[in-house]
Scaffold this active site. Structure first.
Site, short mmCIF file in Angstrom:
data_model
loop_
_atom_site.label_atom_id
_atom_site.label_comp_id
_atom_site.label_asym_id
_atom_site.label_seq_id
_atom_site.Cartn_x
_atom_site.Cartn_y
_atom_site.Cartn_z
N LYS A 105 22.78 -4.90 -16.43
CA LYS A 105 22.40 -5.00 -18.10
C LYS A 105 23.30 -3.47 -18.64
O LYS A 105 23.15 -2.56 -18.26
CB LYS A 105 21.16 -4.82 -18.18
CG LYS A 105 20.59 -5.35 -19.64
CD LYS A 105 19.00 -5.15 -19.63
CE LYS A 105 18.43 -5.54 -21.09
NZ LYS A 105 17.06 -5.40 -21.07
N SER A 124 15.62 -9.37 -23.71
CA SER A 124 16.89 -8.72 -23.76
C SER A 124 17.84 -8.68 -22.56
O SER A 124 18.90 -8.37 -22.51
CB SER A 124 16.74 -7.21 -24.19
OG SER A 124 15.94 -6.45 -23.21
N SER A 135 11.04 -8.38 -20.90
CA SER A 135 12.44 -8.71 -20.97
C SER A 135 13.16 -8.79 -19.76
O SER A 135 14.28 -8.82 -19.58
CB SER A 135 13.34 -7.76 -21.95
OG SER A 135 13.64 -8.47 -23.06
#
Length: 547
Positions: free
Chosen positions: A125, A205, A229
């Site tokens: 990420k 997210s 998330s």
């Protein structure tokens, strides 16, 4: 001129011809807006199906010499070029990925492998620092020069021989900028789409990490969670996501929201891969449960509390009923439970996070080039129209700027009450019913992505474990129409290994994952259009956002 090392020279000789034949970028195939992401290139590589293969199977083939990390990495890079234009999950790939893979192949041939992730392609990420690639948190304010050093978890992945494949898109600032965000959108990367139905949202997210895994663009990925998330995007994209116990994985070098709740965690298409990734991230050996999970009696005598959450809709509730029946048929005892204190947790969590965000983002920005603190970040967003194309405002930044300091007695009282009630909400229910875990739906069916409206996010299930710092694990439970729903499993403090073991057995019994484009046995009345509509008025939006 310095003499190159033998390993470096060998890596160049192995990789150069492969780079020469690597395909160039391909235009995305046209599809209807609600269509699924069908692979433009097969998931088969030398008889291996990337959609179903596990890390132990890959390692066995690499040990025999029938598969190389270079070949595996190249297969994923090709899929990113051919498939990702429809999904928009991957921000950038590492220019050194094939070199990393070649070095792993040398270690395999010499019998010097570094562990279960040696040669395995991993996506990060884009709020996890990497010294050789940009780390932006989706914001133009951090674009440009990479951080000075890797995050500690990246250093562990590299030490374990993992191939850092690239960076995944995310909700900008991990969904902590506007009161009603659109998950999966960032100014740097644009909008990530749900691979199952492309006009639907990927949730949370860690949207890019989950969507990339669903489309078989990496073997594993790293997500982060403050509240929801990891587990919500895992559920909404039919993959596995573990939010570890707080402190199991280092947060050093990860863009923060709150040190009291933030954690990075592994995401994968199966539980064993998530467990092996956690073992590298944490430094603790993975539990040996792969074989045990497939035993017919693996769930016999396990007690699971089912927290139904009917607010997520009739389709999800019916799926939970079928899930409970399958678990009972496998010997588990399933009892219905309700977790206390949830309204009070919803009242307190968001104000506490505002104070923590101001403290922690100021400390992080001081280590990077660009805005030096939250006030400068707010000014940057006002001055750059590109930052306002979907996240039109920055209300949470502005509220955090004037929130009580984390030394303020008002804040300290909030966080103390949050810690107490969240832990009691799980501990008391587990003790009362003698449970091994609490289960709930991880997500509603995916809502239609709409920048003007924002997320349709009634997702209360992640909050108790997220606030308590306890582990939670999302495994695929099945579908409502063409839209995936995950089963969220929660357990007590530091019960990560036990939760993974139980999750592997549940995963095996439910068999709830299907690749995008393969859910063609769904009943017409449950087709995707309209299946994911959930009223968003039941909960305060800004306290239930997956972040």
């Amino acid at each position: 001129m310095k003499t190159r090392s033998m390993a470096a020279m060998t890596a160049i000789l192995i990789v150069a011809p492969l780079i020469a034949v690597a395909p160039g970028p391909q235009a995305a195939a046209q599809s209807r807006p609600g269509g699924s992401a069908r692979s433009a290139e097969s998931t088969l590589v030398g008889g291996i199906d990337l959609d179903t293969v596990t890390i132990p199977e890959l390692q066995a083939r690499m040990a025999r010499g029938s598969l190389s990390s270079v070949r595996l990495t190249l297969a994923y890079l090709r899929r990113i070029k051919s498939v990702d234009p429809k999904i928009n999950a991957v921000l950038r790939t590492s220019p050194t990925a094939l070199g990393q893979a070649a070095a792993s192949d040398i270690r395999h041939r010499l019998g010097r492998t570094r562990g279960p992730l040696d040669g395995i392609p991993v996506l990060l990420k884009d709020n996890v620092n990497t010294r050789d690639m940009e780390t932006t948190a989706g914001s133009l304010a951090l674009a440009g020069k990479p951080p000075a050093a890797d995050a500690e978890l990246v250093a562990k992945l590299r030490a374990g021989g993992a191939v850092i494949l690239g960076k995944a898109n995310l909700s900008e600032w991990a969904n902590f900028r506007v009161a009603r965000p659109t998950s999966g959108w960032s100014a740097v990367g644009g909008q990530t789409h749900n691979p199952y139905v492309l006009d639907r949202n990927p949730c949370g997210s860690s949207a890019g990490s989950a969507a990339a895994l669903a489309a078989s663009l990496a073997q594993v990925a790293i997500g982060t969670e403050t509240d929801g998330s990891i587990v919500c995007p895992a559920g909404m994209n039919a993959v596995v996501g573990l939010k570890p116990s707080l402190g199991v994985v280092s947060q050093s070098g990860v863009v923060p929201i709150s040190a009291e709740q933030d954690t990075a965690g592994p995401m994968a298409r199966n539980v064993i891969d998530a467990a092996l990734t956690l073992s590298v991230l944490s430094g603790d050996p993975a539990p040996d449960f792969a074989t045990a999970a497939t035993r017919p009696d693996a769930l016999r005598g396990k007690r699971i509390g089912l927290w139904r959450l009917p607010v997520l809709g009739a389709g999800v509730d019916a799926l939970m009923t079928r899930t409970a029946e399958r678990l009972r048929a496998s010997g588990a005892e399933v009892v219905e439970v309700d977790l206390p204190y949830q309204e009070r947790l919803a009242e307190l969590e968001f104000p506490a996070l505002l104070s923590e965000f101001h403290r922690d983002i100021d400390a992080y920005l001081a280590t990077r080039k660009g805005p030096r603190d939250l006030a400068e970040l707010i000014d940057f967003n006002r001055a750059h129209p590109q930052e306002q194309t979907c996240f039109a405002g920055q209300e949470l930044f502005e509220q955090a700027l004037v929130a009580p300091a984390t030394t303020d007695p008002r804040y300290l009282a909030m966080r103390a009450e949050l810690a107490d009630l969240s832990r009691r909400s799980i501990d008391e229910v587990m003790a009362e019913h003698g449970l091994d875990a609490i289960a709930s739906p991880a997500n509603p069916p995916a809502w239609t992505t709409d920048c003007g409206r924002g997320d349709n996010d009634v997702i209360p299930s992640s909050t108790p474990a997220a606030v308590a710092g306890y582990p939670s694990l999302s495994v695929p439970a099945g579908f409502v129409g063409e839209l995936p729903v995950g089963l969220l499993l929660m357990a007590g403090k530091n019960q990560d290994a036990g939760l993974l073991s139980l999750g592997a057995a549940v995963e095996h019994r439910l068999d709830g994952r299907r690749a995008p484009g393969t859910c063609r046995r769904c009943r017409p009345a449950e087709r995707a259009r309209g299946a994911g509509r959930v009223s968003s008025g039941a909960r305060p939006v800004d306290s239930r956002r997956p972040s």
